[in-house]
Design a protein around this motif. Sequence first.
Motif, PDB file in Angstrom:
ATOM      1  N   GLU A   4      -7.618  28.960 -12.987  1.00 49.11           N
ATOM      2  CA  GLU A   4      -8.273  29.927 -12.307  1.00 49.11           C
ATOM      3  C   GLU A   4      -8.653  29.195 -11.155  1.00 49.11           C
ATOM      4  O   GLU A   4      -8.790  28.134 -11.627  1.00 49.11           O
ATOM      5  CB  GLU A   4      -9.311  30.652 -13.311  1.00 49.11           C
ATOM      6  N   GLN A   5      -8.896  29.373  -9.692  1.00 52.35           N
ATOM      7  CA  GLN A   5      -9.088  28.703  -8.307  1.00 52.35           C
ATOM      8  C   GLN A   5      -9.631  29.768  -8.141  1.00 52.35           C
ATOM      9  O   GLN A   5      -8.948  30.983  -7.757  1.00 52.35           O
ATOM     10  CB  GLN A   5      -7.815  28.532  -8.418  1.00 52.35           C
ATOM     11  N   ARG A   6     -11.391  29.736  -7.834  1.00 61.74           N
ATOM     12  CA  ARG A   6     -11.623  30.356  -6.854  1.00 61.74           C
ATOM     13  C   ARG A   6     -12.121  29.664  -5.543  1.00 61.74           C
ATOM     14  O   ARG A   6     -12.447  27.991  -5.515  1.00 61.74           O
ATOM     15  CB  ARG A   6     -12.564  31.313  -7.251  1.00 61.74           C
ATOM     16  N   PHE A   7     -12.330  30.139  -4.934  1.00 59.97           N
ATOM     17  CA  PHE A   7     -13.040  29.060  -3.541  1.00 59.97           C
ATOM     18  C   PHE A   7     -14.702  29.053  -3.089  1.00 59.97           C
ATOM     19  O   PHE A   7     -15.292  30.410  -4.145  1.00 59.97           O
ATOM     20  CB  PHE A   7     -12.990  30.670  -1.705  1.00 59.97           C
ATOM     21  N   ASP A 145     -11.390  23.609   3.886  1.00 57.95           N
ATOM     22  CA  ASP A 145     -12.090  25.078   2.613  1.00 57.95           C
ATOM     23  C   ASP A 145     -12.142  23.796   1.123  1.00 57.95           C
ATOM     24  O   ASP A 145     -11.703  22.379   1.078  1.00 57.95           O
ATOM     25  CB  ASP A 145     -11.130  25.696   2.201  1.00 57.95           C
ATOM     26  N   SER A 147     -12.547  24.388  -3.295  1.00 56.29           N
ATOM     27  CA  SER A 147     -12.265  25.614  -5.055  1.00 56.29           C
ATOM     28  C   SER A 147     -12.427  24.680  -5.113  1.00 56.29           C
ATOM     29  O   SER A 147     -12.751  23.591  -6.011  1.00 56.29           O
ATOM     30  CB  SER A 147     -10.831  25.731  -4.160  1.00 56.29           C
ATOM     31  N   ASP A 571     -15.367  34.777   2.105  1.00 55.55           N
ATOM     32  CA  ASP A 571     -15.291  33.543   0.891  1.00 55.55           C
ATOM     33  C   ASP A 571     -14.920  32.228   2.144  1.00 55.55           C
ATOM     34  O   ASP A 571     -14.892  31.201   1.712  1.00 55.55           O
ATOM     35  CB  ASP A 571     -14.003  33.363   0.035  1.00 55.55           C
ATOM     36  N   GLY A 659     -16.702  41.173  -0.177  1.00 61.99           N
ATOM     37  CA  GLY A 659     -17.488  39.717  -1.395  1.00 61.99           C
ATOM     38  C   GLY A 659     -18.191  40.935  -1.790  1.00 61.99           C
ATOM     39  O   GLY A 659     -18.900  41.880  -2.017  1.00 61.99           O
TER      40      GLY A 659
END
Length: 808
Positions: A4-7, A145, A147, A571, A659
């Motif tokens: 799983e990868q999220r900002f 960014d 993450s 995000d 969001g």
Amino acid sequence: MIREQRFINDDWTFAYGEHPGAEDELPGPDWYDIGLPHSFDLPDFREQRFYVGHGCYRRRVDVPEAWLGQWIALEFLGVFQVCEVFVNGRLVGRHEGGYTPFTVDISDAVVAGANEVFVRVDNIWNPRLAPRAGDYSFAGGIYRDVSLIVADRVRIDWYGIDVTTPEVSRERATVAAAIEVVNDEPEPVHVNVAAVLSDPERTVASLPTVRRVIPARSRAVVELEGAVAYPLLWHPDQPHRYKVTASISVDGIARDSQKASFGVRWFEFTADRGFFLNGEHLDLHGANVHQNRGGWGDAGTRASIRRDVGMIKDLGMNIIRGSHYPHHPYFAEECDRQGLLFWSELHFWGIGGENVEGYWFASAYPVNEADEPEFEESLRRALREMIRTQRNHPSIVTWSIGNEAFFSDDRVIGKAKALTSELVELAHELDPTRPAAVGGAQRKGFDVLGDIAGYNGDGAELFLDPGIPNLVAEYHGVRGQGPGEYEVQWEHGVETDYPWRSGKIFWCAFHYKSVADGAGLQGLADYWRMPRRSYHWYRERLRGIAPPAFPEPGTAVALRLTSDTEMIPTDGTGDARLLVELVDGHGVRVVDDRAVQLTVLEGEGVFPSGRSITLSPETHSLWDGAGAMELRSYAPGPQRILATAEGLAAAELVVVATGPRKARRARRLPPPAPWVTEPPSGQGETSLAAYRPVSVSSAEPLHEGGSATATGSGTYWRAANREPGEWLCANLEFPYEISRIEVVFAEPPAQPWLLETSADGHLFASLHAAEPEADELGAYLEFPLRTARLVRISFPEKPIDIEEIRVY
């Protein structure tokens, strides 16, 4: 578990200063709420100064208990330029280098629930860290960014898919996928590695599965190979991309999966016939692009990158040079998607001039031997990181080693060339599929060190048919604020298209901020990405699109406010570009010099200065009756924006931020950046004209104008014509305060000559008129300080050969 990868660009706090010991403390009253991407220097209106020092960031990261025992990492895509990362008060990572992505493993530092992340950043000039010099602004901050990544202990490594197409034709393309598998477990594992190739509509091939044993706590590269029949070739006119989805399993249980896009194409730079893509000749014509921008500085969003690439595409150009450092990985992705070739560049970078240690005016290569090993390793590390994170992009056709590294002290020029050659070979080792270029290679023999030579400025006329693959990496044509002139005036004969030259790349697409006073105003669009007259000239020339009707002076009665989008994500990857125009009673934009204020009336939208920002002619952020600014929001909901100006009817606009909704507290927005550092000056004894571009009225072969700024070369300039009115002009490239000029003639000056200077490149002021001298070969002139960017010597009767012109 599948990764799983999220900002995590939202909900950060920030404070200027080093804050020693604050790694495990709660933020105090001097901490402010910010979102990423973020720069130390907000708002950025191209002020000459910028903050040099420390800044600290903190954020709370929640970790579910189910994640414990997995690989957990923070991914940073760009931090300028040294950072230390702490989790729950514990140092977990450090990175040096301001332009390349990296990860920090926080697996053993986190606990279930809330975790405190603290990042200390500095942008202090470092003699052992590239770049040591450059025509740019070196603002600090987490400006790309961030993450949070969680993946299995048995997984595909970060950017661990390398896709190449060893054999390509229009009938068939072989596809090789090198998958780097990591086993963090204490025992060996038997993994099955598989991959599927697809395009947007269907699966096109499955690569045969490979079974491997990965030893405990180690990694291995697994090679897969397949083929695509009748591939759709990537081309600027048809930027088709494929996708590889790689997966690994152990005992039938899926452990990880990653995707990577790639393109199928082949290309060649030749020494005699130019550039070829997919077997067809393609004349390259493009622009250099810096990443900083009006208001937000280096801290642009992915949406702003998308717009920048789109503007170059809209011009009808087909290549971008990423001047002069590795750009955000998303930049190359947009070049892939929109169809632009990309020259990706390392930051072995010089600027010339006074050659002063302690600031970004220094020798490109270190002058102190003790600084050499760390400096060289910083470039090797950055090259590895650039290639690893960008290698799959079909738009990238070369890895460039740097720009104008010949602006190194003469004592170390041999070492600078040796390092360039070493980096070229390292690029070949890391990626045998692409050539390595040397950018800004027009002096001191740097052009022959790579596979491709990129000549800047007068290199376009100094190197005619050089016998190696080449292009003009920089050529100039515009300068100044505001709308400027319509027609571009090219220099150094670059308008001539030679069959042996692969193409030319304009300097530059957009205005930028620089440590060099007076630099950065050569854009086809300004710092706020407002197209200037010359932008439309290029578009008409390359695409046949007539220019719009340019605004005329008039009296505005109202404002018009528009946005390039109705919705923005929260995000940190998107924004809305707001355009405000001063219009007359018919709704036609007119040239009016009233300042405009943009204010967020509803929602949590922010400008780089907070809840409001003023655009005005004084800051060059409003001209021709219009100005633009980017709005972000890190919280969902309607964002109602009001535009006001004295005496005009106001305008409103609503964009919607989308969001997840979170509990919010009262936000404290940071004040403008403190100015704490002024650049040193007046310390160098290097001629400001040394190795700078030279324009001439004419030149004999082997006696070009560049001879007159090549220190101690033993060569000289000689005019091809022996008629009155011949001249030589040295371009210092930036305005300097000068007080001394030395002219060394190659023969006694038996004819009168005139010395002039210009601060703006247009108007020249006389400095010295000399009568013939029978005995002296040199002239030494001291005078009160004057501002000069150009120094011209002309001959009203007959030209005199010039060995060197020096400016201090």
